[in-house]
Design a protein around this motif. Structure first.
Motif, PDB file in Angstrom:
ATOM      1  N   LEU B  94     -54.125  50.779  26.345  1.00 32.90           N
ATOM      2  CA  LEU B  94     -55.584  50.699  26.473  1.00 32.90           C
ATOM      3  C   LEU B  94     -56.054  49.294  26.104  1.00 32.90           C
ATOM      4  N   ARG B  95     -55.464  48.750  25.046  1.00 35.61           N
ATOM      5  CA  ARG B  95     -55.814  47.407  24.589  1.00 35.61           C
ATOM      6  C   ARG B  95     -55.548  46.377  25.696  1.00 35.61           C
ATOM      7  N   THR B  96     -54.389  46.507  26.328  1.00 31.26           N
ATOM      8  CA  THR B  96     -54.025  45.584  27.410  1.00 31.26           C
ATOM      9  C   THR B  96     -54.981  45.739  28.592  1.00 31.26           C
ATOM     10  N   GLU B  97     -55.260  47.011  28.922  1.00 30.81           N
ATOM     11  CA  GLU B  97     -56.161  47.264  30.053  1.00 30.81           C
ATOM     12  C   GLU B  97     -57.529  46.640  29.787  1.00 30.81           C
ATOM     13  N   LEU B  98     -58.052  46.851  28.570  1.00 30.23           N
ATOM     14  CA  LEU B  98     -59.377  46.340  28.236  1.00 30.23           C
ATOM     15  C   LEU B  98     -59.402  44.810  28.235  1.00 30.23           C
ATOM     16  N   LYS B  99     -58.319  44.202  27.742  1.00 30.00           N
ATOM     17  CA  LYS B  99     -58.254  42.736  27.732  1.00 30.00           C
ATOM     18  C   LYS B  99     -58.328  42.204  29.151  1.00 30.00           C
ATOM     19  N   GLY B 100     -57.724  42.949  30.087  1.00 31.76           N
ATOM     20  CA  GLY B 100     -57.767  42.574  31.504  1.00 31.76           C
ATOM     21  C   GLY B 100     -59.191  42.531  32.044  1.00 31.76           C
ATOM     22  N   TYR B 101     -60.086  43.301  31.427  1.00 33.51           N
ATOM     23  CA  TYR B 101     -61.490  43.297  31.850  1.00 33.51           C
ATOM     24  C   TYR B 101     -62.331  42.355  31.000  1.00 33.51           C
ATOM     25  N   GLY B 102     -61.685  41.612  30.136  1.00 32.88           N
ATOM     26  CA  GLY B 102     -62.414  40.667  29.302  1.00 32.88           C
ATOM     27  C   GLY B 102     -63.001  41.290  28.049  1.00 32.88           C
ATOM     28  N   ILE B 103     -62.554  42.519  27.719  1.00 31.19           N
ATOM     29  CA  ILE B 103     -63.018  43.148  26.479  1.00 31.19           C
ATOM     30  C   ILE B 103     -62.002  42.823  25.394  1.00 31.19           C
ATOM     31  N   THR B 104     -62.375  41.907  24.514  1.00 32.46           N
ATOM     32  CA  THR B 104     -61.398  41.411  23.546  1.00 32.46           C
ATOM     33  C   THR B 104     -61.870  41.561  22.111  1.00 32.46           C
ATOM     34  N   ASP B 105     -63.138  41.935  21.934  1.00 27.09           N
ATOM     35  CA  ASP B 105     -63.674  42.036  20.576  1.00 27.09           C
ATOM     36  C   ASP B 105     -63.481  43.451  20.038  1.00 27.09           C
ATOM     37  N   PHE B 106     -62.427  43.650  19.242  1.00 27.60           N
ATOM     38  CA  PHE B 106     -62.137  44.977  18.688  1.00 27.60           C
ATOM     39  C   PHE B 106     -62.524  45.062  17.213  1.00 27.60           C
ATOM     40  N   SER B 107     -63.336  44.102  16.767  1.00 26.99           N
ATOM     41  CA  SER B 107     -63.641  44.037  15.338  1.00 26.99           C
ATOM     42  C   SER B 107     -64.642  45.095  14.902  1.00 26.99           C
ATOM     43  N   ASN B 108     -65.428  45.595  15.857  1.00 27.77           N
ATOM     44  CA  ASN B 108     -66.504  46.515  15.494  1.00 27.77           C
ATOM     45  C   ASN B 108     -66.020  47.961  15.343  1.00 27.77           C
ATOM     46  N   ALA B 109     -64.903  48.109  14.668  1.00 27.56           N
ATOM     47  CA  ALA B 109     -64.323  49.414  14.329  1.00 27.56           C
ATOM     48  C   ALA B 109     -64.247  50.411  15.485  1.00 27.56           C
ATOM     49  N   LEU B 110     -65.242  51.254  15.644  1.00 29.26           N
ATOM     50  CA  LEU B 110     -65.070  52.427  16.495  1.00 29.26           C
ATOM     51  C   LEU B 110     -65.446  52.235  17.953  1.00 29.26           C
ATOM     52  N   ILE B 111     -66.225  51.210  18.231  1.00 30.07           N
ATOM     53  CA  ILE B 111     -66.771  51.050  19.586  1.00 30.07           C
ATOM     54  C   ILE B 111     -66.708  49.579  19.986  1.00 30.07           C
ATOM     55  N   PRO B 112     -66.284  49.283  21.227  1.00 31.54           N
ATOM     56  CA  PRO B 112     -66.251  47.875  21.629  1.00 31.54           C
ATOM     57  C   PRO B 112     -67.666  47.333  21.832  1.00 31.54           C
ATOM     58  N   SER B 113     -68.014  46.296  21.110  1.00 21.04           N
ATOM     59  CA  SER B 113     -69.379  45.780  21.240  1.00 21.04           C
ATOM     60  C   SER B 113     -69.577  45.064  22.576  1.00 21.04           C
ATOM     61  N   ASP B 114     -68.457  44.810  23.300  1.00 18.49           N
ATOM     62  CA  ASP B 114     -68.604  44.256  24.647  1.00 18.49           C
ATOM     63  C   ASP B 114     -69.095  45.315  25.638  1.00 18.49           C
ATOM     64  N   VAL B 115     -69.079  46.579  25.220  1.00 17.78           N
ATOM     65  CA  VAL B 115     -69.465  47.657  26.136  1.00 17.78           C
ATOM     66  C   VAL B 115     -70.785  48.295  25.714  1.00 17.78           C
ATOM     67  N   VAL B 116     -70.819  48.784  24.471  1.00 17.99           N
ATOM     68  CA  VAL B 116     -72.030  49.454  23.991  1.00 17.99           C
ATOM     69  C   VAL B 116     -72.787  48.498  23.077  1.00 17.99           C
ATOM     70  N   SER B 117     -73.783  47.826  23.626  1.00 16.35           N
ATOM     71  CA  SER B 117     -74.619  46.958  22.797  1.00 16.35           C
ATOM     72  C   SER B 117     -75.948  46.740  23.496  1.00 16.35           C
ATOM     73  N   TRP B 118     -76.903  46.222  22.745  1.00 16.88           N
ATOM     74  CA  TRP B 118     -78.245  46.011  23.314  1.00 16.88           C
ATOM     75  C   TRP B 118     -78.189  45.007  24.459  1.00 16.88           C
ATOM     76  N   ASN B 119     -77.304  44.002  24.341  1.00 14.90           N
ATOM     77  CA  ASN B 119     -77.205  42.987  25.400  1.00 14.90           C
ATOM     78  C   ASN B 119     -76.722  43.578  26.715  1.00 14.90           C
ATOM     79  N   GLN B 120     -75.808  44.555  26.588  1.00  8.93           N
ATOM     80  CA  GLN B 120     -75.235  45.167  27.791  1.00  8.93           C
ATOM     81  C   GLN B 120     -76.275  45.925  28.608  1.00  8.93           C
ATOM     82  N   LEU B 121     -77.387  46.231  27.951  1.00  5.01           N
ATOM     83  CA  LEU B 121     -78.462  46.965  28.615  1.00  5.01           C
ATOM     84  C   LEU B 121     -78.972  46.201  29.838  1.00  5.01           C
ATOM     85  N   PHE B 122     -78.748  44.885  29.839  1.00  2.00           N
ATOM     86  CA  PHE B 122     -79.289  44.060  30.919  1.00  2.00           C
ATOM     87  C   PHE B 122     -78.230  43.637  31.923  1.00  2.00           C
ATOM     88  N   THR B 123     -77.043  44.266  31.865  1.00  2.00           N
ATOM     89  CA  THR B 123     -76.006  43.964  32.856  1.00  2.00           C
ATOM     90  C   THR B 123     -75.751  45.218  33.687  1.00  2.00           C
TER      91      THR B 123
END
Lengths: 137, 188
Positions: B94-123
């Protein structure tokens, strides 16, 4: 005050959901990709315990805290609503990485952006209420 | 002891506790376990607007809203008192797959902040995942008359076949979305 027991039940449930990482986006994606047993283990064991609990209640006619017979609300016997509604729910579950329980746990956990998902779940519920009579059930 | 509780809890600890919620709610208050009905109660309480589906005495269901409030508090207590602060373990694939999509920030514990965040609301990607995803959950759960808690756990516990059908469809929808739709959406 008579509602405080439900608040406490919710608190315990919320802690368990958070600490078992059942509220994690990653755990949900791993489940749908068959990469981990974790979520299947949680849901599977929960169902076994639930079945035993309900069976015991029915077998021994266990009553509730106030001494009243326990009431079960059977689900509608229908196919389309589970097939269509259920599949739509499943798609949303994987897209957002959360079902309603985990959404609210995440908000408490400090992951406020999950409130967006929760808010749109309310919008979805509202639209269902508006369209209900036009949908196959 | 506290250190043990701060580690992620294994499925064989969490599963029984979640399962016991079913008989617990039945016995303490004669209530059927279910979370998504709270979405309906919120609508009925705030914006009924004469719609039949929202015309009922939601005040009788206030226990459900308090249960949900408790769940939020539980999440808060877990993060404040029971958090280990360690990075979450993610399956290598899963980690490899996500990195392939440019999701690399895994620091936010339970949820990738590259996916669920206020900024993403506008993409577009964010709209599809968190806006449409949330919408489908709310629409689908009420259409199906329950969610993972009401059907998959409570319903199956009561040996109700509609709940088994609903659960199979939940999983089916999830498999399709995770394996066929998400790869497209995440590449956007």
């Amino acid at each position: 005050m008579k509602f405080i027991k439900f608040l406490i039940a919710g608190i315990i449930f919320g802690i368990v959901m958070a600490k078992s990482e059942a509220i994690s986006w990653y755990r949900i994606q791993e489940m749908f990709r068959f990469q981990a047993f974790h979520m299947y283990g949680i849901i599977g064991v929960a169902v076994v315990l639930g079945v035993i609990g309900v069976w015991l209640i029915k077998k021994y006619n266990i009553r509730d805290y106030h001494g009243n017979p326990i009431v079960f609300y059977p689900k509608d016997k229908s196919i389309p609503r589970y097939l269509i509604g259920g599949t739509i729910f499943g798609v949303g579950w994987a897209l957002s990485g959360a079902c309603p329980g985990p959404m609210v746990v995440n908000i408490g956990y400090g992951f406020f952006a999950m409130a967006i998902v929760f808010l749109f779940a309310i919008v979805g519920t509202y639209l269902y209420g508006v369209l209900k009579n036009y949908l196959p059930h | 002891m506290l250190q043990i509780l701060q580690q992620p809890w294994p499925w064989y600890i969490a599963g029984p506790l979640i399962g016991l919620t079913v008989p617990a709610l039945l016995i303490i208050g004669n209530k059927n376990f279910g979370i998504s009905s709270s979405l309906r109660h919120v609508c009925a309480a705030c914006i009924p607007a004469g719609i039949d589906y929202f015309k009922y005495e939601w005040k009788k269901e206030i226990w459900n809203l308090l249960f949900v409030l408790g769940i939020i508090i539980g999440g808060f207590l877990a993060t404040v008192y029971l958090s280990s602060g360690e990075e979450i373990i993610i399956h290598e694939n899963l980690r490899t797959e996500l990195k392939g999509y440019g999701i690399t920030d895994f620091s936010n514990a339970l949820i990738p902040s590259d996916v669920v965040s206020w900024n993403q609301l506008f993409t577009l990607k964010g709209m599809l995942m968190i806006v449409l995803g949330g919408f489908f959950v709310g629409f689908g759960t009420r259409y199906a008359g329950g969610c993972t808690s009401g059907h998959s756990i409570m319903g199956i516990s009561a040996l109700s076949w509609p709940s088994l059908v609903a659960t199979i469809c939940f999983m089916l929808g999830g498999f399709i979305a995770a394996n066929l739709l998400l790869p497209i959406i995440l590449s956007l």
